[in-house]
Design a protein around this motif. Structure first.
Motif, PDB file in Angstrom:
ATOM      1  N   GLU A 170       0.592  -1.649  -0.003  1.00  0.00           N
ATOM      2  CA  GLU A 170       0.034  -0.090   0.331  1.00  0.00           C
ATOM      3  C   GLU A 170       0.907   1.326  -0.400  1.00  0.00           C
ATOM      4  OE1 GLU A 170      -3.703   1.780   2.200  1.00  0.00           O
ATOM      5  OE2 GLU A 170      -2.771   0.358   3.495  1.00  0.00           O
ATOM      6  N   GLN A 171       1.868   1.155   0.522  1.00  0.00           N
ATOM      7  CA  GLN A 171       2.763   2.327   0.749  1.00  0.00           C
ATOM      8  C   GLN A 171       4.379   2.573   0.503  1.00  0.00           C
ATOM      9  OE1 GLN A 171       2.706   4.051   5.061  1.00  0.00           O
ATOM     10  NE2 GLN A 171       2.145   1.909   5.383  1.00  0.00           N
ATOM     11  N   TYR A 184       4.928   6.513  -0.740  1.00  0.00           N
ATOM     12  CA  TYR A 184       4.707   6.879  -0.646  1.00  0.00           C
ATOM     13  C   TYR A 184       3.574   6.574   0.893  1.00  0.00           C
ATOM     14  CZ  TYR A 184       0.513  10.788  -1.885  1.00  0.00           C
ATOM     15  OH  TYR A 184      -0.061  11.541  -2.666  1.00  0.00           O
ATOM     16  N   GLY A 185       4.393   7.640   2.123  1.00  0.00           N
ATOM     17  CA  GLY A 185       3.268   6.947   3.023  1.00  0.00           C
ATOM     18  C   GLY A 185       2.367   7.738   3.324  1.00  0.00           C
ATOM     19  N   LEU A 186       1.160   7.109   4.782  1.00  0.00           N
ATOM     20  CA  LEU A 186      -0.094   7.689   4.868  1.00  0.00           C
ATOM     21  C   LEU A 186       0.152   8.439   5.430  1.00  0.00           C
ATOM     22  CD1 LEU A 186      -1.415   4.095   4.935  1.00  0.00           C
ATOM     23  CD2 LEU A 186      -1.918   5.714   3.186  1.00  0.00           C
ATOM     24  N   ARG A 218       2.618   4.612   9.444  1.00  0.00           N
ATOM     25  CA  ARG A 218       2.958   4.418   8.547  1.00  0.00           C
ATOM     26  C   ARG A 218       3.861   3.922   9.217  1.00  0.00           C
ATOM     27  NH1 ARG A 218       2.665   9.752   8.501  1.00  0.00           N
ATOM     28  NH2 ARG A 218       3.523  10.208  10.050  1.00  0.00           N
ATOM     29  N   MET A 257       5.652   0.565   6.448  1.00  0.00           N
ATOM     30  CA  MET A 257       6.111   1.090   6.170  1.00  0.00           C
ATOM     31  C   MET A 257       7.682   1.102   6.468  1.00  0.00           C
ATOM     32  SD  MET A 257       6.092   4.761   3.671  1.00  0.00           S
ATOM     33  CE  MET A 257       6.429   5.949   4.861  1.00  0.00           C
TER      34      MET A 257
END
Length: 235
Positions: free
Chosen positions: A32-33, A53-55, A61, A64
């Motif tokens: 997702e990240q 692309y960090g939440l 995160r 991640m």
């Protein structure tokens, strides 16, 4: 050609496009990240690349950070660069409206240290994101960056990240400049913070600092600092 993380994320915020006549990106891990993979440079050097692309949520995160630490072991043998929007700053100077060291910043720095990554030398914009406002309500931050592992600095130490003007976006684009090594007159020394965690660090520093040199105090200090470049052998 292109690839993305749409298959594992409904929002699918990472899209990677490349020209196959120049190189080919081969994805290996997608979530997702982040999208992790590798390319082969013109000299057949394999380079691992992670686009992130960090939440926005700190807790989200954490996945991640764990992912990056996991990949650090997988990519240890080759140069590895991690770049993108981490959605968190590292240092207080990277936020125009806050001087607080947050828990999210501590999470980020701890993950970077665990993964043995450091910022690439950079040019261009320091703050890479803005809230697109002017006046008293304007806020800017450094949310985007490029990080390299030891092999990146060892083999591609002349490279640097350039942060371009944002244009119509609220983020600055990043480019990685790889210099022609044939015309290099020497590679700049990069101190990597994770070296200090190595059990041999103090012993190597003490050993080099105890060496005797002839010259003025300034010359002696210069020679000792130059000799400490060998500290990279502890990695």
């Amino acid at each position: 050609m292109y690839t993305s993380n749409h298959g594992v994320s409904l929002s699918g915020r990472i899209l990677i496009v490349w020209n196959p006549s120049i190189l080919c990106f081969v994805p290996s891990l997608v979530n997702e990240q982040a999208v992790h993979g590798h390319v082969l440079l013109a000299n057949s050097q394999r380079v691992n690349i992670s686009f992130v692309y960090g939440l926005c949520d700190r807790e989200a995160r954490h996945a991640m950070w764990s992912d990056i630490i996991h990949c650090a072991d997988l990519f240890r043998r080759d140069p590895w660069v991690v770049l993108g929007d981490f959605n968190v700053t590292r240092f207080v100077a990277e936020h125009s409206a806050s001087s607080t060291v947050t828990k999210a910043m501590c999470d980020f720095n701890k993950a970077i240290q665990s993964a043995e990554l450091e910022d690439l030398r950079s040019t261009g914009f320091l703050h890479t994101w803005s809230n697109m406002r002017v006046g008293a309500g304007a806020i800017t931050k450094k949310l985007d960056r490029a990080l390299g592992n030891w092999q990146w600095f060892n083999l591609l130490g002349d490279s640097f990240a350039h942060f371009l003007p944002p244009g119509i976006s609220d983020h600055s684009p990043i480019t990685i400049q790889l210099r022609d090594m044939k015309h290099s007159n020497g590679r700049p020394f990069k101190f990597l913070n994770f070296w200090t965690k190595n059990d041999m660090f103090l012993r190597v520093v003490r050993q080099e600092w105890d060496k005797k040199y002839i010259g003025s105090p300034l010359v002696v200090v210069h020679k000792k600092l130059k000799s400490l470049r060998d500290i990279k052998t502890i990695n």
